[in-house]
Design a protein around this motif. Sequence first.
Motif, PDB file in Angstrom:
ATOM      1  N   ALA A  78      35.493  13.200 -69.529  1.00  0.00           N
ATOM      2  CA  ALA A  78      34.867  13.265 -68.250  1.00  0.00           C
ATOM      3  C   ALA A  78      33.960  14.497 -68.089  1.00  0.00           C
ATOM      4  CB  ALA A  78      36.384  13.489 -67.408  1.00  0.00           C
ATOM      5  N   SER A  79      33.655  15.126 -69.157  1.00  0.00           N
ATOM      6  CA  SER A  79      32.697  16.016 -69.318  1.00  0.00           C
ATOM      7  C   SER A  79      31.404  15.674 -68.697  1.00  0.00           C
ATOM      8  CB  SER A  79      32.898  16.794 -70.624  1.00  0.00           C
ATOM      9  OG  SER A  79      32.363  15.834 -71.590  1.00  0.00           O
ATOM     10  N   ARG A  80      31.058  14.630 -69.229  1.00  0.00           N
ATOM     11  CA  ARG A  80      29.453  14.053 -68.732  1.00  0.00           C
ATOM     12  C   ARG A  80      29.364  13.932 -67.231  1.00  0.00           C
ATOM     13  NH1 ARG A  80      28.498   9.436 -73.463  1.00  0.00           N
ATOM     14  NH2 ARG A  80      28.547  10.650 -75.237  1.00  0.00           N
ATOM     15  N   VAL A  81      30.367  13.527 -66.789  1.00  0.00           N
ATOM     16  CA  VAL A  81      30.476  13.167 -65.187  1.00  0.00           C
ATOM     17  C   VAL A  81      30.573  14.571 -64.011  1.00  0.00           C
ATOM     18  CG1 VAL A  81      30.688  10.900 -65.501  1.00  0.00           C
ATOM     19  CG2 VAL A  81      32.592  12.502 -65.050  1.00  0.00           C
ATOM     20  N   PHE A  82      30.966  15.789 -64.828  1.00  0.00           N
ATOM     21  CA  PHE A  82      31.294  16.897 -64.025  1.00  0.00           C
ATOM     22  C   PHE A  82      30.193  17.377 -63.338  1.00  0.00           C
ATOM     23  CE2 PHE A  82      31.342  21.628 -64.007  1.00  0.00           C
ATOM     24  CZ  PHE A  82      32.629  21.443 -63.334  1.00  0.00           C
ATOM     25  N   GLN A  83      30.143  17.765 -62.355  1.00  0.00           N
ATOM     26  CA  GLN A  83      29.367  18.330 -61.666  1.00  0.00           C
ATOM     27  C   GLN A  83      29.528  19.702 -60.941  1.00  0.00           C
ATOM     28  OE1 GLN A  83      28.280  15.897 -58.047  1.00  0.00           O
ATOM     29  NE2 GLN A  83      27.570  14.062 -59.297  1.00  0.00           N
ATOM     30  N   HIS A 102      39.071  16.963 -64.722  1.00  0.00           N
ATOM     31  CA  HIS A 102      38.284  18.257 -65.162  1.00  0.00           C
ATOM     32  C   HIS A 102      39.002  19.409 -63.941  1.00  0.00           C
ATOM     33  CE1 HIS A 102      35.482  16.318 -62.197  1.00  0.00           C
ATOM     34  NE2 HIS A 102      35.715  17.494 -61.552  1.00  0.00           N
ATOM     35  N   TYR A 103      38.947  20.680 -64.298  1.00  0.00           N
ATOM     36  CA  TYR A 103      39.397  21.546 -63.309  1.00  0.00           C
ATOM     37  C   TYR A 103      38.612  22.902 -63.863  1.00  0.00           C
ATOM     38  CZ  TYR A 103      42.858  23.723 -66.517  1.00  0.00           C
ATOM     39  OH  TYR A 103      43.598  24.128 -67.775  1.00  0.00           O
TER      40      TYR A 103
END
Length: 278
Positions: A78-83, A102-103
């Motif tokens: 999920a790190s690639r889609v974190f904004q 993520h958080y």
Amino acid sequence: MGLPSRQPRLWLLLLVVLGWPQPCLTLDLIPYTPRITSWDLEGKVTATTFSLEQPRCVLDRHSSAADTVWLVVAFSNASRVFQNPQTLAEIPASPRLLTDGHYMTLPLTMDQLPCEDPADGSGRAPVLRVGNDAGCLADLHQPRYCNAPLPPGPYRVKFLLTNSRGSPQAETRWSDLIALRQGKSPGSIDTWPGRRSGDMIVITSILSSLAGLLLLAFLAASSVRFSSLWWPEEAPEQLRIGSFMGKRYMTHHIPPSEAATLPVGCEPGLERFPSLSP
């Protein structure tokens, strides 16, 4: 008709005031990769936590005294889609990990990340322990950015610098993959003796032999004790006559010839018994 070159900033300010979406701004990418601490510590990575190196002297040139350094924790996929959030209200809290992947946690001011070691001389390792607050799971009124224990990963993390309004100013690279330790189920543990070392086999054999010898000694002592209770010893020189106990003795033997030559009462050296008849 084109706009004068000096008016784009005015139009941009007008769009912000009217609530139009802001254009994507490029953040300063700091050439730093978060990593697990190199200090020789026990439990640097556990089933629910991991310890990071503090980003000292990394963000100083891009920050001011009012800025905040956040740690972004995300599942590796999920790190690639974190904004990056644009305001404080958009900063994701720890419960968002299970839903969004993520958080953000561990907000630090710049004075909490000095370049030099702490002046108190405590000798504590300068680390950031992620997932260290077990009270987050039990407290219904937990802080918004609580550092809750982590579920199974793997993870990637990065540091994000924001101003007082929550707007991002700079960021680091994402870390390498961080995998937590996983416990083994009891059924997967190999207990076959062939897998054990030679020393372990020798120690086990010696202990088993000692236990067997102790058991035999106990049984022998118990047998002797109970046999004395059931079969008491009898004195060979005693006879049992009813309730009377007497010693055995032998009388002297008198030859028959000597008994016939002397009449009764005429033994040598003795007076004759008087006759009791009239």
